[in-house]
Design an enzyme around this catalytic site. Sequence first.
Site, PDB file in Angstrom:
ATOM      1  CE  LYS A  19     -17.529  14.518  -5.472  1.00  0.00           C
ATOM      2  NZ  LYS A  19     -18.350  13.326  -5.619  1.00  0.00           N
ATOM      3  CB  SER A  31     -16.029   9.778 -10.020  1.00  0.00           C
ATOM      4  OG  SER A  31     -16.244   8.421  -9.735  1.00  0.00           O
ATOM      5  CG  HIS A  54     -17.285  14.179 -10.532  1.00  0.00           C
ATOM      6  ND1 HIS A  54     -16.235  14.813  -9.903  1.00  0.00           N
ATOM      7  CD2 HIS A  54     -17.485  13.029  -9.846  1.00  0.00           C
ATOM      8  CE1 HIS A  54     -15.795  14.071  -8.906  1.00  0.00           C
ATOM      9  NE2 HIS A  54     -16.541  12.976  -8.839  1.00  0.00           N
TER      10      HIS A  54
HETATM   11  C1  PLP Z   1     -18.778  12.319  -4.672  1.00  0.00           C
HETATM   12  C2  PLP Z   1     -19.834  11.544  -5.346  1.00  0.00           C
HETATM   13  C3  PLP Z   1     -21.013  11.210  -4.672  1.00  0.00           C
HETATM   14  C4  PLP Z   1     -21.215  11.491  -3.213  1.00  0.00           C
HETATM   15  O1  PLP Z   1     -21.407  12.822  -2.935  1.00  0.00           O
HETATM   16  P1  PLP Z   1     -21.172  13.362  -1.451  1.00  0.00           P
HETATM   17  O2  PLP Z   1     -21.979  14.599  -1.409  1.00  0.00           O
HETATM   18  O3  PLP Z   1     -19.710  13.600  -1.301  1.00  0.00           O
HETATM   19  O4  PLP Z   1     -21.674  12.306  -0.512  1.00  0.00           O
HETATM   20  C5  PLP Z   1     -21.993  10.554  -5.383  1.00  0.00           C
HETATM   21  N1  PLP Z   1     -21.816  10.208  -6.676  1.00  0.00           N
HETATM   22  C6  PLP Z   1     -20.696  10.501  -7.354  1.00  0.00           C
HETATM   23  C7  PLP Z   1     -20.556  10.116  -8.795  1.00  0.00           C
HETATM   24  C8  PLP Z   1     -19.652  11.163  -6.705  1.00  0.00           C
HETATM   25  O5  PLP Z   1     -18.524  11.425  -7.365  1.00  0.00           O
END
Ligand code: PLP
Length: 392
Positions: free
Chosen positions: A240, A181, A209
């Site tokens: 996302k 990320s 992602h």
């Molecule tokens: C954003 C993210 C999460 C968490 O997801 P949410 O649905 O926002 O709780 C988990 N793992 C990674 C790699 C992320 O970037």
Amino acid sequence: MTARMDFLKENIRELKEQNLFIELPVLSTEQKNRVILNGKEVLMMCSNNYLGFANHPRLREAAKAAIDCWGYGAGAVRQIAGTMEVHIRLEEMLAEYKRTEASLVFVAGIAANRGTIQALMGEEDAIISDELNHGSIIDGVRLTKSKRMVYPHLDMDGLKKALLETKDTRRRLIVTDGVFSMDGDIAPLDRIVELAEEHDAMVMVDDAHGDGVLGKDGRGIVDHFGLEGRVDIDMGTLSKAFGSLGGYIAGRRELREYLINAARSFIFTTAHPPCVTAATMEALRMVQDEPEHLRRLWDNTRYFKKAMIDMGFDIGRSQTPITPVMAGESGTAMQLSRELFNEGLFAKPIVFPLVAKDKARIRIIVIAQHTREDLDEAIAIFERVGNRMKLI
Ligand SMILES: *Cc1c(COP(=O)(O)O)cnc(C)c1O
């Protein structure tokens, strides 16, 4: 506030001294390519709204229709009385999309990681984790009594060493981000799966992602590498690219059935409002029947990254829309973010402890909704600020 809470003042003072104190930026508009943030109109360049679904008319309509049909709240936890037909339909749809037997939706991605790792791994087991894995994976590992092995970022020799060192443990789980990320690089999942098969370890990938971004119709990293049926636990987020809310795991039917019974972050929390679930289903339909969003995301990504490289910015080793713009010291990253904001572009600085002390940066995520004019304006702003700050 009682005097017993005065220690918070001291904690906050310490954070401020170390330049680590964060306040929340506030939007006065919906989430889109241009927003009003902290009272100023700016180009939004750091959301996770990859495909522009967060404010899309099709998701809005799906949510409104679901409110009329199902009401607003779910009213109970999933195990007791909160599971509605929409929740089941989304899980069937996700399994089909990810080409697995089954899936299970959690309230958020963080809950999916915490609950899944906690439920599957015990004291006699070992978890082998990339050093740059997301905080929610680290949380999941911390909830277990398993032996912990961390290998250097993407280092397959390091992974192999950890597998050899843990060969006498009952079960091993290799866990990795699919797309990392902070850097936007992609885990070598094909190599990881080969090593796992050789050493009889389970594989869990966090596709937060990669979902909606990699693979055919945005099916994610497993599709990107053609590893269908060979990854034990495919975890992802609906918050996302899909513009909604929630996390999920996809895999064997027994994985779903067991997690319903054993994952504490699934058991002890209320089901999603059905409108959230219905909007997510619409996002899954959209990513498959409107391929232009994914195409535009990648066109925009290539256009923006090429311009940044041509201007002389250091954008690290990204292979995805996540584009770090390296600044060096945290003070420089914070100044870069401030100057970009003054010129009308919003991108948060990312500093220690999220990244190493000398690897401070801002992280740009270009989205499908950005027009060519948006991107040209962003590039012109970067050129002015980069020159002024002698970054290029
Ligand atoms: C954003 C993210 C999460 C968490 O997801 P949410 O649905 O926002 O709780 C988990 N793992 C990674 C790699 C992320 O970037």
